[in-house]
Design an enzyme around this catalytic site. Structure first.
Site, PDB file in Angstrom:
ATOM      1  N   GLY A   8      73.213   2.581  61.057  1.00 50.14           N
ATOM      2  CA  GLY A   8      71.875   2.255  60.560  1.00 50.14           C
ATOM      3  C   GLY A   8      71.282   1.087  61.321  1.00 50.14           C
ATOM      4  N   GLY A  11      67.568   0.022  61.137  1.00 53.43           N
ATOM      5  CA  GLY A  11      66.956  -0.461  59.900  1.00 53.43           C
ATOM      6  C   GLY A  11      66.694  -1.957  59.956  1.00 53.43           C
ATOM      7  N   ASP A  33      72.206   5.177  64.870  1.00 52.48           N
ATOM      8  CA  ASP A  33      71.195   5.414  63.842  1.00 52.48           C
ATOM      9  C   ASP A  33      70.844   6.896  63.862  1.00 52.48           C
ATOM     10  OD1 ASP A  33      69.218   3.310  62.189  1.00 52.48           O
ATOM     11  OD2 ASP A  33      68.396   5.332  62.420  1.00 52.48           O
ATOM     12  N   ASP A  52      74.034  11.479  62.678  1.00 51.31           N
ATOM     13  CA  ASP A  52      73.966  11.419  61.225  1.00 51.31           C
ATOM     14  C   ASP A  52      75.337  11.016  60.684  1.00 51.31           C
ATOM     15  OD1 ASP A  52      73.887  11.997  58.516  1.00 51.31           O
ATOM     16  OD2 ASP A  52      72.842  13.906  58.773  1.00 51.31           O
ATOM     17  N   TYR A 151      71.251   5.439  43.987  1.00 47.43           N
ATOM     18  CA  TYR A 151      71.620   4.397  44.959  1.00 47.43           C
ATOM     19  C   TYR A 151      72.638   3.419  44.355  1.00 47.43           C
ATOM     20  CZ  TYR A 151      70.689   0.364  48.093  1.00 47.43           C
ATOM     21  OH  TYR A 151      70.791  -0.694  48.957  1.00 47.43           O
ATOM     22  N   LYS A 155      76.488   2.951  45.490  1.00 47.75           N
ATOM     23  CA  LYS A 155      76.983   1.669  46.008  1.00 47.75           C
ATOM     24  C   LYS A 155      78.153   1.143  45.181  1.00 47.75           C
ATOM     25  CE  LYS A 155      74.294   0.612  49.626  1.00 47.75           C
ATOM     26  NZ  LYS A 155      74.740   0.132  50.942  1.00 47.75           N
TER      27      LYS A 155
HETATM   28  N1  SER Z   1      66.370  -3.458  48.498  1.00 45.49           N
HETATM   29  C1  SER Z   1      67.148  -2.446  47.847  1.00 45.49           C
HETATM   30  C2  SER Z   1      66.306  -1.438  47.217  1.00 45.49           C
HETATM   31  O1  SER Z   1      65.270  -1.810  46.740  1.00 45.49           O
HETATM   32  C3  SER Z   1      68.012  -3.055  46.795  1.00 45.49           C
HETATM   33  O2  SER Z   1      69.252  -3.266  47.333  1.00 45.49           O
HETATM   34  O3  SER Z   1      66.671  -0.319  47.142  1.00 45.49           O
END
Ligand code: SER
Length: 338
Positions: A8, A11, A33, A52, A151, A155
């Site tokens: 990544g 980013g 990336d 990927d 997400y 994580k």
């Molecule tokens: N910045 C991230 C998000 O908003 C939070 O870890 O998804």
């Protein structure tokens, strides 16, 4: 030389991390990336790969490099993940597992231990109600680990997976006890860069508000004025990753650390933005779902473990972040008045 793999790399964190590697010297950088890296980032890497992270063939090909440290930044952020949960799981979870296995095979081939640095997030927290969020205030690493987003779920699982890979992988196999991975994670608050804007996050309102003001365009903030979560400047975020990577293993009492810097409300950010950009047009148009997500994230983090174990101390408080980093740098980015 330390050979690092950065996933990544295109980013926001990747941009700043590669700049830090270049600035410090002593690193051979393998950058990957899913999209082509822009010229500025590619120029800071020794090897540039496009692929990927959830593609097994691509990840297996990474094993040819003699990687000492992995910085696994590739992920879909929280808003993007809610729009495509299945893809998020594939990238955020399957991609991480594949990369951990690749790191393990590199370690076995080289008879060494590969450090695996992982940016986790305040999105791992899922505080059930706003009243509980307010009464909890500052939360420590082991509280409220019941995220409501894909997400956050991804994580918090990958934090556990990294610990498992480091300490218990294949405990009933012949390789039992063979140490291959040294997984270390920081739980970042919202990160604010003066030079890049985020995409697909739910903490994006703060950087969006600041960048809109610097560009001279109106901004409708997607959360209420009283919304509070922790934030940090990007230079401090990169510093946290590098400092944790450099910490002696004996000093670490955990694999996952909160890191904090400041925790303003959206309105406190707006007030400070207007101080530097008096004509900034900031309004509020809360998005019910994105608001709901941010309301489950903690108001602030207890980062005392990071401070004690590896000397974490952010360079930028809220005021210093604006006065010494954001406003001077962003002025150059947009050619504005500051
Ligand atoms: N910045 C991230 C998000 O908003 C939070 O870890 O998804």
């Amino acid at each position: 030389m330390t050979t690092v793999l950065v996933t990544g790399a295109g980013g926001e964190i990747g941009h700043s991390l590669l700049e830090a590697f270049r600035h410090r010297g002593g690193y051979t950088v393998v950058a990957m990336d899913v999209r082509p890296l822009d010229g500025h980032v590619a120029a800071m890497a020794d090897v540039v790969l496009q692929g990927d992270i959830s593609d097994e063939t691509f990840v297996r090909a990474l094993e040819q490099y003699d990687i000492d440290e992995v910085y696994h930044l590739a992920a879909l952020l929280s808003t993007s993940a809610e729009k495509n949960p299945e893809l998020a799981h594939k990238v955020n979870v399957n991609g991480t597992m594949q990369l951990l296995m690749a790191a393990r095979r590199i370690a076995l081939r080289r008879d060494t231990v590969v450090k695996f640095l992982f940016p986790s997030t305040i999105a791992v927290y899922g505080i059930p109600t706003l009243a509980q969020k307010q009464s909890a205030g500052t939360v420590h690493e082991d509280q409220f680990l019941t995220p409501t987003t894909m997400y956050g779920v991804n994580k918090v699982y990958c934090e556990q997976l990294g610990g498992y890979m480091s300490d218990h992988f294949g405990q009933l196999t012949e390789d039992a006890g063979r140490k291959t991975i040294d997984f270390r994670a920081v739980r970042f608050p919202g990160l604010i860069s003066a030079t890049t804007v985020p995409s697909g996050g739910t903490s994006d309102y703060a950087p969006e508000m600041i960048h809109a003001a610097a560009k001279g365009v109106p901004y409708a903030c997607f959360v209420r004025p009283d919304t509070q979560i922790p934030f940090m400047t990007m230079p401090d975020g990169v510093q946290a990753l590098l400092q944790l990577a450099a910490a002696p293993a004996e000093a670490l009492t955990r694999r996952v650390y909160n890191v904090g810097a400041f925790a303003p409300t959206a309105e406190e950010i707006a007030v400070r933005v207007r101080q530097s950009f008096p004509t900034a047009e900031i309004t509020y148009a809360p998005h019910p779902k994105r608001q709901g997500i941010v309301d489950t994230w903690c108001a602030n983090v207890d980062d005392s473990a990071a401070r004690t174990d590896w000397g974490w101390s952010p360079a930028y408080s809220f005021e210093r972040a604006f006065a010494e980093y954001l406003i001077p740098t962003i002025g150059k980015v947009y050619g504005g008045s500051e």
